[in-house]
Design an enzyme around this catalytic site. Structure first.
Site, PDB file in Angstrom:
ATOM      1  N   SER A   1       0.971  -1.178   0.214  1.00  0.00           N
ATOM      2  CA  SER A   1       0.118   0.126   0.002  1.00  0.00           C
ATOM      3  C   SER A   1       0.860   1.224   0.056  1.00  0.00           C
ATOM      4  CB  SER A   1      -0.893   0.113   1.142  1.00  0.00           C
ATOM      5  OG  SER A   1      -1.645   1.143   1.266  1.00  0.00           O
ATOM      6  N   CYS A   2       0.478   2.267  -0.657  1.00  0.00           N
ATOM      7  CA  CYS A   2       1.159   3.396  -0.759  1.00  0.00           C
ATOM      8  C   CYS A   2       0.910   4.356   0.389  1.00  0.00           C
ATOM      9  CB  CYS A   2       0.870   4.145  -1.857  1.00  0.00           C
ATOM     10  SG  CYS A   2      -0.807   4.800  -2.078  1.00  0.00           S
TER      11      CYS A   2
END
Length: 477
Positions: free
Chosen positions: A256-257
């Site tokens: 996940s960013c």
């Protein structure tokens, strides 16, 4: 092929024709549901969500994602979809997306919701199953059609999603062509044609794809780059902060960013925080190991992450970097000491993997300044967090750090994209505002997938504004 036609021109023409056919089929499908009411539109969203949420299918898809992309963790991907899909449904069900959605009797205005048209969605390999599912739920809930363009690594997962969504659309009598995927083989030519031909574009993924989407000229909700920065100040509950950061950094191998790339810790609690992070499964690299890890992650010397390191287990990263310490091979995530920011310090940038860069600063003023520096290098506008017990400190962070989301005492990878306990819209796509070169400074939710016609009627008895009163006391004050 004639001498006047190059292979590239032929390929581009073929791609344009293929995409045009998909868009045409999508418009035909939209015409079939143009008269759907809100109940039917909500049923579309439920059907899409159920195609992936159902327990056996959700697990099968999670296993397929890791098997075919080599990225992430099966159990975490399973939990992500089982958490996010209900979150999206909870956001949109009960909210009007069809017909009259708002009336303002005082101003005699009526808002009527309408579809945005054919949506194009470019899907990243890091979330190849969850992202297309969520975007499709949102798009169909406003009676749009959607065409998905997966990354090459995520093609099989996207095909699986479309196949099972079609089964559910058949079940409720809705046209399959509401949801389509770009015809394999996946190529940049087809993806860029999709960007040009759809009515609305949403790109989540590589910086190159995001840039191409924003430069396509198509209205878009492309998202920014960069991992969040988490600040730990001297008033923080250090044990709780370490648990949140460790959970966020290690979840799904950092795909996940919204997982922190950097932590900025004030001196008064630095040693305690590092020890707490180690207790939560982190391994702090020494100087030699840090150099090895940097070279392994960024072999070209700057901020382009080695594809072999993307979303990798810490044990794999340790092996890649020739770090032999048994504790590093057993860790849930690796830590490095922050030395600086900018291109010469690529560890300070986005790292979609299980590495946390930890900075030591003298006080909270320095923490805010360093956080801004990190975000200016890579991640402008994206998000940041602060672990503090001082409410005024949290507000100040929001005032001084230019990000679309500032999370207080939360687990970033769970909460940044919306959580039942924080009020942000559930999504896996987050805009970074003009700071990040985006049109949107919010989470991409169902609200971005309808547009409105405003019906305005005369206001009886209305009088013009009193200009003298409005300007008073200017210019004499």
């Amino acid at each position: 092929m004639s001498s006047g036609t190059t292979r590239t021109e032929s390929s581009e023409r073929e791609s344009a024709e293929l995409i045009a056919d998909l868009v045409s089929d999508a418009r035909d499908a939209m015409a079939e549901i143009a008269d759907y009411d809100q109940r039917q539109a909500d049923r579309l969203a439920r059907a899409v969500g159920w195609a992936v949420y159902e327990e056996e299918r959700c697990r099968e898809l999670s296993e397929l994602a890791v098997e075919t992309t080599g990225l992430g963790d099966v159990e975490d991907k399973y939990r992500k979809k089982r958490r996010k899909i209900p979150g999206v449904l909870d956001d949109l069900l009960g909210e009007p997306t069809v017909g009259v959605i708002e009336t303002d009797p005082e101003r005699n205005l009526t808002e009527i919701a309408k579809p945005v048209g054919v949506v194009g969605a470019v899907v990243p390999s890091t979330n190849p199953g969850a992202t297309p599912t969520i975007l499709t739920m949102m798009a169909l809930n406003s009676r749009n059609a959607i065409i998905l363009s997966p990354s090459p690594r995520g093609r099989a997962v996207c095909e699986w999603v479309v196949e099972h969504v079609h089964e559910q659309l058949d079940r409720i009598g809705a046209p399959q062509d509401l949801v389509q995927m770009v015809t394999p083989p996946v190529s940049k030519a087809k993806t860029y044609e999709l960007m040009d031909q759809v009515d609305l574009l949403q790109v989540t993924g590589s910086k190159d794809n995001v840039r191409a989407g924003q430069e396509s000229g198509t209205p878009n909700y492309c998202v920014g780059e960069g991992n969040p920065v988490s600040i730990v100040d001297e008033t923080a509950d250090v044990a709780a902060a370490a648990e949140r950061i460790a959970t966020s950094k290690s979840f799904d191998n950092g795909t996940s960013c919204s997982s922190e790339g950097n932590a900025v810790v004030v001196d008064a609690v630095y040693e305690e925080t590092v020890a707490a992070l180690e207790a939560e499964g982190g391994y702090l690299c020494d100087d030699t190991e840090r150099s090895k890890l940097r070279e392994a992650l960024f072999p070209d010397g700057h901020g382009s992450l080695n594809a072999d390191a993307l979303a990798s287990e810490p044990s794999e990263l340790a092996a890649l970097a020739d770090i032999e310490a048994p504790a590093a091979r057993r860790a849930d995530f690796l830590m490095t000491e922050g030395r600086g920011t900018g291109p010469e310090y690529p560890l300070s940038g986005e790292k979609i993997t299980t590495v946390l860069n930890v900075f030591r600063v003298p006080d909270v003023d320095a923490a805010f300044e360093l956080t801004r520096d990190v975000l200016d290098y890579e991640g402008a506008g994206h998000s940041a967090g602060i672990h503090t017990s001082d409410p005024e400190r949290a507000t100040r962070a929001g005032e001084e750090i230019d990000v679309a989301r500032l999370l207080v005492n939360q687990t970033h990878s769970f909460s940044n994209g919306g959580h039942y306990a924080n009020g942000l819209g559930s999504t896996l796509s987050e805009g970074g505002g003009t700071w990040g070169g985006n049109q949107l400074d919010e989470n991409v939710t169902f609200e971005q997938f309808y547009q409105t016609t405003t019906v305005t009627r005369p206001i009886e008895g209305a009088t013009p504004p009193d200009a003298a009163a409005l300007f008073d006391p200017y210019p004499d004050a």
